[in-house]
Design a protein around this motif. Structure first.
Motif, PDB file in Angstrom:
ATOM      1  N   ASN A 167      48.086  46.516  29.678  1.00 36.22           N
ATOM      2  CA  ASN A 167      46.684  46.278  30.028  1.00 36.22           C
ATOM      3  C   ASN A 167      46.355  46.744  31.443  1.00 36.22           C
ATOM      4  O   ASN A 167      45.197  47.046  31.743  1.00 36.22           O
ATOM      5  CB  ASN A 167      46.356  44.790  29.912  1.00 36.22           C
ATOM      6  CG  ASN A 167      46.399  44.291  28.487  1.00 36.22           C
ATOM      7  OD1 ASN A 167      46.189  45.055  27.548  1.00 36.22           O
ATOM      8  ND2 ASN A 167      46.683  43.011  28.307  1.00 36.22           N
ATOM      9  N   ALA A 168      47.358  46.791  32.301  1.00 38.85           N
ATOM     10  CA  ALA A 168      47.119  47.083  33.716  1.00 38.85           C
ATOM     11  C   ALA A 168      46.986  48.570  33.998  1.00 38.85           C
ATOM     12  O   ALA A 168      46.229  48.968  34.891  1.00 38.85           O
ATOM     13  CB  ALA A 168      48.248  46.488  34.557  1.00 38.85           C
ATOM     14  N   ARG A 181      43.947  50.153  35.411  1.00 35.84           N
ATOM     15  CA  ARG A 181      42.838  49.687  34.573  1.00 35.84           C
ATOM     16  C   ARG A 181      42.294  48.358  35.065  1.00 35.84           C
ATOM     17  O   ARG A 181      41.097  48.103  35.044  1.00 35.84           O
ATOM     18  CB  ARG A 181      43.314  49.510  33.132  1.00 35.84           C
ATOM     19  CG  ARG A 181      43.523  50.778  32.351  1.00 35.84           C
ATOM     20  CD  ARG A 181      44.125  50.440  30.986  1.00 35.84           C
ATOM     21  NE  ARG A 181      44.211  51.582  30.114  1.00 35.84           N
ATOM     22  CZ  ARG A 181      44.911  51.607  28.997  1.00 35.84           C
ATOM     23  NH1 ARG A 181      45.595  50.516  28.639  1.00 35.84           N
ATOM     24  NH2 ARG A 181      44.939  52.686  28.243  1.00 35.84           N
ATOM     25  N   SER A 182      43.210  47.470  35.466  1.00 37.60           N
ATOM     26  CA  SER A 182      42.813  46.114  35.849  1.00 37.60           C
ATOM     27  C   SER A 182      43.745  45.619  36.950  1.00 37.60           C
ATOM     28  O   SER A 182      44.951  45.478  36.719  1.00 37.60           O
ATOM     29  CB  SER A 182      42.884  45.171  34.635  1.00 37.60           C
ATOM     30  OG  SER A 182      42.794  43.821  35.038  1.00 37.60           O
ATOM     31  N   TRP A 183      43.184  45.341  38.126  1.00 39.61           N
ATOM     32  CA  TRP A 183      43.997  44.791  39.216  1.00 39.61           C
ATOM     33  C   TRP A 183      44.434  43.371  38.908  1.00 39.61           C
ATOM     34  O   TRP A 183      45.474  42.911  39.398  1.00 39.61           O
ATOM     35  CB  TRP A 183      43.231  44.851  40.525  1.00 39.61           C
ATOM     36  CG  TRP A 183      43.190  46.246  41.090  1.00 39.61           C
ATOM     37  CD1 TRP A 183      42.133  47.101  41.105  1.00 39.61           C
ATOM     38  CD2 TRP A 183      44.281  46.946  41.704  1.00 39.61           C
ATOM     39  NE1 TRP A 183      42.476  48.299  41.674  1.00 39.61           N
ATOM     40  CE2 TRP A 183      43.800  48.226  42.072  1.00 39.61           C
ATOM     41  CE3 TRP A 183      45.604  46.626  41.976  1.00 39.61           C
ATOM     42  CZ2 TRP A 183      44.604  49.178  42.689  1.00 39.61           C
ATOM     43  CZ3 TRP A 183      46.408  47.566  42.599  1.00 39.61           C
ATOM     44  CH2 TRP A 183      45.906  48.819  42.960  1.00 39.61           C
ATOM     45  N   GLY A 184      43.651  42.681  38.105  1.00 39.67           N
ATOM     46  CA  GLY A 184      44.064  41.336  37.701  1.00 39.67           C
ATOM     47  C   GLY A 184      45.346  41.376  36.889  1.00 39.67           C
ATOM     48  O   GLY A 184      46.253  40.551  37.082  1.00 39.67           O
ATOM     49  N   GLN A 185      45.447  42.368  35.978  1.00 36.91           N
ATOM     50  CA  GLN A 185      46.665  42.514  35.182  1.00 36.91           C
ATOM     51  C   GLN A 185      47.835  43.017  36.030  1.00 36.91           C
ATOM     52  O   GLN A 185      48.990  42.646  35.793  1.00 36.91           O
ATOM     53  CB  GLN A 185      46.410  43.470  34.018  1.00 36.91           C
ATOM     54  CG  GLN A 185      45.430  42.943  32.972  1.00 36.91           C
ATOM     55  CD  GLN A 185      45.973  41.719  32.257  1.00 36.91           C
ATOM     56  OE1 GLN A 185      47.066  41.738  31.710  1.00 36.91           O
ATOM     57  NE2 GLN A 185      45.202  40.645  32.257  1.00 36.91           N
TER      58      GLN A 185
END
Length: 582
Positions: A167-168, A181-185
């Motif tokens: 996901n990241a 894609r996602s800093w949270g991931q």
């Protein structure tokens, strides 16, 4: 999340909880008073780890240094197989045995649930997802290590890390470095990596190999290779030959490999059920496990890479079926993440750096070169990477199988076939009941010594063992017993003791004499001077000396009697043990 997904997660959690209770039975009946283990083996250290960690936190001292072992100097625990995550759990539970059992339960269950969720990324069939969770969480490799190596069982972070990693990042062919894609991931990947670091460095290194291998797949455009042409096969042959020759030249040059090839896997490890297999282990397979011509370490659990027979045979059938279909060079034609098949092959190669088939050396694979690289060659037991094979094989196989079942069978028969596969693998993986170490079986002498004044407890035999070297003898049961008597020990069983600390152990007169008499009972020694004995007692401040049954009336025991009884020590027998105390 849809209500049906919550129901599936709840049922899968229940399934894996019941499987843990079944596979580890009778542990559930003694959950607070016993733990899986074999007397004199490694399981004792994990209870000690939890005990020491909580003690250090309660005292406000550094939990990565201890004076409970190698007293009075103590030793660092930074390179020790310490499993701090269990120690943190024990800070909350304040019960060492309960902490290790809860940690094992949570890790097995969460490993299964995590693999279930990861498989659901590409597979609709919930039963097949449950099979993927079963294969990863309860692989025969893990169940074989259950009575000894808890660190290798702390695998719950792995499927969640893989999910977060996918996901990241977004990878493009020809580029090693991905797009975020996602800093949270990304943050979740880092957090899971840190949690894995607190669990086991073998599992952590597997995550590193997974991440690097994933990037290499896209960076080297491996998914775009057309295997119908001759050139890729010639290039593959050249890589294999060069890898073999380079590895052999490094061996001839005596480059340090940290015994990585001694521990190298054998194809037999994938084919032979482990010795603790309930239904599949036979006299023939057991004889092969004990055959020194097949395995460098006969009957060792480190040889176990078994994945059952059903799943590999299903994978073989699937490969034969794919050969009859047109080969596509487009990555998007794959039904799951195409890099996973490459990673599956990579981890199989990592387990077999020196390809051996029933003891016959065939080829050194390119992955053998990592055993000559500093730091990386600290991962010296390559068979342990089979953990990632058990995760990746269902993820590669089941998306296509799920589509085939939906295209060929009605829903009721799809479910029946999937449940049948689940039942077969459940039975294939079933182990014999694991041995347990019970609190009630701690020798009474250690409860007696708990009430005696003094700083340390001297046990005979005494020694220092660090995994590479040994002085004297140290029974790992003493680590468990220390959680009862709470006295400090002059010896230790601990990972990676610094060389100077190891050399210094046993230089002092009385301890030096005891080590010599343990090794060679007929050693002629001069009686120690009274001043040396008094200095020894002042340094160690012993509460008592305990002589194990096997060492009663040996030279070491008689030496203690001659040295101590003139100083007011009295000898008594507590069951089969000898206790010397004032």
């Amino acid at each position: 999340m849809k209500p049906t997904r919550w129901l599936e997660l709840g049922l899968s959690t229940l399934l894996f909880t019941l499987l843990f209770a079944w596979y580890s039975w009778p542990l559930a009946a003694h959950f607070t008073t016993a733990f899986p283990g074999i007397p004199g083996h490694d399981a004792n250290q994990y209870v000690w780890n939890a005990y020491n960690f909580r003690q250090a936190v309660a005292e406000g001292s550094n939990p990565f240094y201890t004076s409970l072992l190698l007293y009075p100097q103590g030793t660092s625990l930074v390179m020790h197989t310490y499993t701090p995550v269990i120690g943190l759990l024990n800070v909350l539970l304040r019960h060492e045995i309960l902490a290790v059992n809860v940690a094992l339960l949570l890790s097995f269950v969460l490993s299964g649930v995590g693999a279930y969720c990861l498989c659901h990324r590409w597979v609709q069939n919930p039963v097949l997802c449950a099979v993927a969770g079963l294969v990863f969480a309860f692989s025969p490799y893990k169940l074989a290590h259950l009575p000894e190596h808890y660190n290798l069982l702390l695998t719950a972070t792995v499927p969640f890390y893989v999910q977060a990693f996918l996901n990241a990042f977004a990878f493009r062919a020809g580029r090693l470095w991905p797009q975020v894609r996602s800093w949270g991931q990304v943050s979740l990947c880092v957090a899971l990596g840190l949690l894995t670091l607190l669990s086991d460095y073998y599992v952590l290194m597997g995550l590193v190999y997974f991440s690097a291998g994933f990037a290499l797949y896209y960076g080297l455009r491996l998914g775009q290779i057309n295997w119908r042409h001759r050139r890729p096969w010639l290039l593959l042959g050249a890589v294999l030959v060069l890898g073999h020759v380079a590895s052999r030249l490094l061996k001839s040059a005596k480059v340090f490999d940290n015994d990585g090839f001694w521990w190298s896997g054998d194809v037999a490890g994938y084919l032979l059920p482990p010795l603790n297999s309930r239904w599949l282990s036979t006299g023939t397979t057991e004889a092969l496990h004990h055959n020194e011509h097949v395995f460098n370490t006969p009957a060792s659990i480190e040889n176990v890479m078994f994945l059952g027979y059903a799943l590999p045979l299903l994978a073989l059938w699937w490969l034969v079926r794919l050969r009859r279909q047109p080969v596509s060079t487009e990555p998007h034609a794959a039904r799951s993440e195409p890099a996973l098949a490459w990673l599956l092959l990579l981890f199989i190669m990592l387990t077999l750096p020196e390809l051996r088939v029933f003891g016959k050396q065939v080829l050194r694979l390119p992955t053998s070169l990592v055993h000559y690289l500093p730091l990386l060659n600290n991962i010296r037991v390559p068979t342990r990477f089979v953990l990632f094979v058990s995760l990746l094989l269902p993820l590669v196989l089941f998306p296509g199988l799920d589509e085939w079942l939906r295209g060929h069978l009605r829903p009721v028969w799809r479910t029946t076939a999937s449940v049948g596969l689940l039942v077969i693998i459940v039975l294939e993986f079933q182990p014999t009941p694991p041995p347990l170490l019970h609190l009630a079986n701690v020798p009474r002498v250690y409860r007696v010594t708990a009430g005696l004044p003094g700083e340390t407890l001297f046990t005979i035999p005494v020694g220092l063992v660090d995994g590479y070297r040994q002085k004297g003898q140290f029974n790992t049961d003493e680590l468990f017993y220390q959680t009862i008597h709470r006295k400090k020990l002059p010896g230790a069983y601990i990972s990676r003791v610094p060389q100077d600390r190891f050399d210094a152990f046993g230089r002092e007169g009385v301890l030096r004499d005891l080590l010599a008499l343990q090794q060679r009972p007929d050693t002629a020694l001069a009686e120690p001077k009274p001043a040396a004995v008094k200095d020894f007692l002042r340094v160690y401040q012993p509460a008592a000396f305990v002589v194990a049954p096997a060492f009663r009336n040996t030279s070491a025991h008689l030496y203690l009697r001659r040295v101590l009884m003139p100083l007011g020590y009295r000898e008594q027998t507590v069951d089969d043990y000898v206790l010397l105390a004032r």
